[in-house]
Design an enzyme around this catalytic site. Sequence first.
Site, short mmCIF file in Angstrom:
data_model
loop_
_atom_site.label_atom_id
_atom_site.label_comp_id
_atom_site.label_asym_id
_atom_site.label_seq_id
_atom_site.Cartn_x
_atom_site.Cartn_y
_atom_site.Cartn_z
N HIS A 290 1.29 20.03 -49.66
CA HIS A 290 1.23 18.58 -49.82
C HIS A 290 1.73 18.08 -51.16
CE1 HIS A 290 -0.91 17.17 -46.19
NE2 HIS A 290 -1.33 18.42 -46.15
N LYS B 226 -2.99 2.55 -54.53
CA LYS B 226 -2.94 4.01 -54.39
C LYS B 226 -3.65 4.61 -55.59
CE LYS B 226 1.64 3.65 -54.29
NZ LYS B 226 2.08 4.55 -53.25
N ARG B 227 -3.88 5.93 -55.58
CA ARG B 227 -4.46 6.56 -56.76
C ARG B 227 -3.62 6.21 -58.00
NH1 ARG B 227 -9.08 10.08 -56.21
NH2 ARG B 227 -8.57 10.68 -58.34
N LYS C 240 3.12 8.09 -59.97
CA LYS C 240 3.22 6.93 -59.08
C LYS C 240 3.68 5.67 -59.83
CE LYS C 240 -0.34 8.58 -55.82
NZ LYS C 240 0.25 8.49 -54.46
N THR D 203 1.71 7.80 -47.57
CA THR D 203 1.37 7.20 -46.28
C THR D 203 1.07 5.72 -46.48
OG1 THR D 203 -0.88 8.02 -46.61
CG2 THR D 203 0.53 9.25 -45.08
N LYS E 5 1.81 2.38 -43.98
CA LYS E 5 0.83 1.35 -43.59
C LYS E 5 1.37 -0.05 -43.92
CE LYS E 5 -2.69 4.56 -45.21
NZ LYS E 5 -3.57 4.86 -46.37
C1 LIG Z 1 -3.38 5.64 -47.36
C2 LIG Z 1 -4.32 5.72 -48.48
C3 LIG Z 1 -3.96 6.38 -49.65
C4 LIG Z 1 -2.60 7.01 -49.85
O1 LIG Z 1 -1.74 6.06 -50.44
P1 LIG Z 1 -0.32 6.50 -51.04
O2 LIG Z 1 0.32 5.19 -51.36
O3 LIG Z 1 0.40 7.23 -49.97
O4 LIG Z 1 -0.59 7.31 -52.25
C5 LIG Z 1 -4.88 6.43 -50.69
N1 LIG Z 1 -6.09 5.85 -50.57
C6 LIG Z 1 -6.45 5.18 -49.46
C7 LIG Z 1 -7.79 4.55 -49.40
C8 LIG Z 1 -5.59 5.10 -48.38
O5 LIG Z 1 -5.96 4.45 -47.26
#
Ligand SMILES: *Cc1c(COP(=O)(O)O)cnc(C)c1O
Length: 819
Positions: free
Chosen positions: A361, A552-553, A558, A660, A664
Amino acid sequence: MTSRSGYWRFTTDTTPEGIREAILTHLRLSLARSPDTATPFDWWVSTAMMCQDHIVDQFLATYRAQKADKVKRLYFFSLEYFLGRLLPQNLINLGILEQTKKALTGLGLDVDQIFEEEPQIGLGNGGLGRLAACFLDSLSTLRYPAFGYGLHYEFGLFHQDIINGYQVERPDDWTRFGVPWEIIRPRFSQVIRLYGSIEWDKQKPVWVGGKEILGVPYDYLIPGYRSPVVNVLRLWRSKSTVEFDLEAFNRGGYFEAVAEKSFCESISKVLYPNDKTEIGRELRLIQQYFFVSCSLHDIVRRFLNEHTDFDDFPSKVVIHLNDTHPAIAIAELMRIFLDEHNLPWSKSWELVSQCFAYTNHTLMPEALEKWSVPLFERVLPRHLQIIYEINKQLLDSVPTTIPQRDELIRQISLIEETQPKLVRMANLAICGSYSINGVSALHSELLKKELFHPFYILNPKKFHNVTNGITPRLWLLASNPRLSNLITEAIGEDWPTDLEKLEGLKSFVADPAFQEKYELVKQSNKAELSSLLKQRYNFVIDPDALFDVQVKRIHEYKRQHLNLLHILSLYRRLLDNPNLDIHPRVFLLAGKAAPGYDLAKCIIKAINAVGNKINNDPRVNKKIRLYFVPNYGIWLASKIIPAADVSEQISTAGKEASGTGNMKLALNGALTVGTMDGANIEILEAVGEQNIFIFGLKAEEIRQLSATGYCSRKIYETDPEIKYLLDWLGSGEFTPGESPAVLQPLVHSLIDGGDPFFVLADFHAYKEIQSKVDQQYKDRKMWISKAILNTASLGWFSSDRSIQQYASMIWHLAPCLPK
Ligand SMILES: *Cc1c(COP(=O)(O)O)cnc(C)c1O
C-alpha cells in the site's frame, strides 16, 4: 448489555409498525428501560438490536451454506478497519432504512440525533483502514465467502481537538457503553505464546517458556447491499490466560498478579495512530503476531472441521495480507504446519506459498516493516529460525547465471545486513505470497520498476495491479441522498450494485433541466454543510462560495502546505489589489496528524493561524476564507464530500499509492485539482482532461530532479514571490501572542530542510491551475456539466470492481448463496 441473550422470539417484520414493535421490545427486554425514561442512546441501542435481529438469521444461513458446500473462503488480514457508524449502513444494506426512520419518527424521535448517538468505530488511521471496510461491504454484496480478521482495539484512533490552533489528542473510548453489534465468542478463544526459548527434542525444535496470552474473538456481522450473504469480521481481544492468579494473590503477590493481567490486556489496548511512518516498537510487533496467530489457528481449526487432508488447504483457503503489517503470518503458518501438525518442511512451504496474496500500500521506505533481529529473536525465537531457513532457500534458488547475482541477493534477502541486522517483512511477504499487487496502475508499475524490482526480475508473473475502490453504498447512497435520488430518477435503481450504470448520466450532461437539478443538489448539500459548521464551530461560510476541499491525513507528502502557500499567495494578491476578480472561495481542510509527527502538527497550526488571520480580515474575508475542521473521520467525510466543488489531490508525484478520497470526491461531483499520482491518473483517463485540473511534476521528473540535485534554497533565493510568502509565514504575524518561531519548523523544512516533497518546485504550476479553476467556476453551466461528467465517469472506481478483480485474478473465489 453487550450480550444478546434474549429468550423471546424476535419479529422479522419489516413494516414500520413491526420495526417500531421490535425497537420497543428491545428497549424493554434488553435494556430494561421504558419509553418515557429512555435516553437517545437507549433508543440507538434498541434500534441497533432490532437491526441486528434482521442480520443474524442471514448470517446463520450463509455460514450453513458455506459449510455444506465446503467452499473456498477468503481470509482478509488487516490491522485496521475504519468502519465508522454501522447503523445507517446496515439499514441501507438490509433495505429497511426508510421504514426505520418512519418508526423512529412515529415514536416522536429525531432520527439524525438517534443515529449520531452511535460511537464511530475508528479502528483505522485513514485510507488503508477505510479500504478494508469498503472491501468487506463489497465482499458480502457480491456474495463471496469471506472472513475479515483484525484486532479489537480498546482505543481506536484518537479524537482530535483543535485548541488555539494546535492539535490536541484525546483517547477514543468507543466501547465504554457497550457495543450492541458485538457477538463475543469466548468458546472460540485461542492461546498464543510470546518470548521463551527453543529446546530440542530429538532433532525437533520445541518452543517453550515465555508467556501465554488468550485471544477472545469479537464478531461483527457484515451484511451486503440487498444481499442474502452476511460475512463476519472477527476481531481479537487479548486477555490473560488466568482470569485471576489466586495463588499469587494468596502468597501476597497481588501486584504481580495484576501486572501480568495488565501486560496481556495491553496488546489489544490501542491502535497505533501512525499513518505511513514506521514505529519500531515491541508492542506493535506483538500486536501483529497476536492477531495473526489467533486468526491462523482459527482458520486451521475451521479447515479441519470441514476437510481432512492438508493437501486441500490451498484450494480452500486464501489469506490476503492487507499491507505488510500481517506478513508474520507466513512464518507463523509454517510454524503451525511444522511444529503443531508435524508436516515436513517441503510440504509446509508448498502449502504456505500457495495460500497468501499480498497487497503493498505504499512506496514510502519508512513504512516498510523492519524489525531488529535481537528484538525479533527475543519475542519470536522460533519464527526467526524459520525465517532464516526460508531465506536460505530463497537465496539458494537464485540462478547462478543471473547478472549481478550478489547485488540481487543483497536486495532480496529477508535480512538486511545492518547493525543491528533487520528482518525485512515486505521481503517475507513477497517471497511467501503467490500474488503481489499495488493499488493503482502507477503504483504497481513503480513497485516493479523500483521498490520490488529484484523480485520482479525473478518472478514477473506474480505481480498484478488492482486499483483501489470505494463502496457506493456509503459514499453515495448513504452520504449523498439528494444526489442518489436524482440519479435513480434519471437512470433507475440498479446503480448501487452496478456503478458503471452511471455512464447513463452522460446523456444528461447537456440537459438544462438535469443540470439545474444537479446544481440544486450541490447547492443544498453546501447549505447543509455550511449550517452544520456554523452550528458546531461558528464557522461563517457563504454557500455560494466555491467549496475547495482537502480532507485526508496530514502528511508532508500529501502537501497541505502547498495548498496553504497558494492561499497565502491569494491573500497577498487580494491585499495588493482589492479589486482582484475571483469567485469567493472557502478552503476547507481537515485531517489528523500522527501524535509524534511534529512537522504535520506544525502544518495544522499554520493552517489555523493563517485561517484565523484571513477570516478576521475584513479586507479579504468576503472573497476567501480558510477553515480547519476538527476530528476528521468517516462521519465528517460523509458531510464534507457531498458539498465539495473542488477536490485537492496534490501529493508529490510517485508518493500517493492510490488515494481513495480522490474517488469519493469525484463521484460526488467535485472537480479534481491533482498531480499525476496514484489513482488520479486513472481518474484523468476516466473523466477526460477537460474535466480535471492536472498540474505539476510527474513521478519521472521528480525522480530526475532528485537525482540531479534539487536545491530548494536556490528557489527561495531567486524567486521573489516564494521568498516573500515564506518570510511572511515565518514572520510571526500569523501567531500573535506566541513566539514568532512557532511556524519556523515548517518554513525551515521548505528551505534548508531541502523541501523533500518538492512543494516549491510545484508552486507556480499549482498557482496557475488554481487560477484556471477560478475562471472556469465562473461559467456555472460549463462547471456543472463537468461535475455531472465526473459522477457519470466514476463507476469503475466502485470497490465492487476491485473485489471482482481480486476474486477472479488473484483469489480464484466463487460466490456462495444461502439456500
Ligand atoms: C477515504 C478516507 C481517507 C483516505 O483519504 P485519501 O485522500 O485517499 O488519503 C482517510 N480518512 C477517511 C476518514 C476517509 O474516509
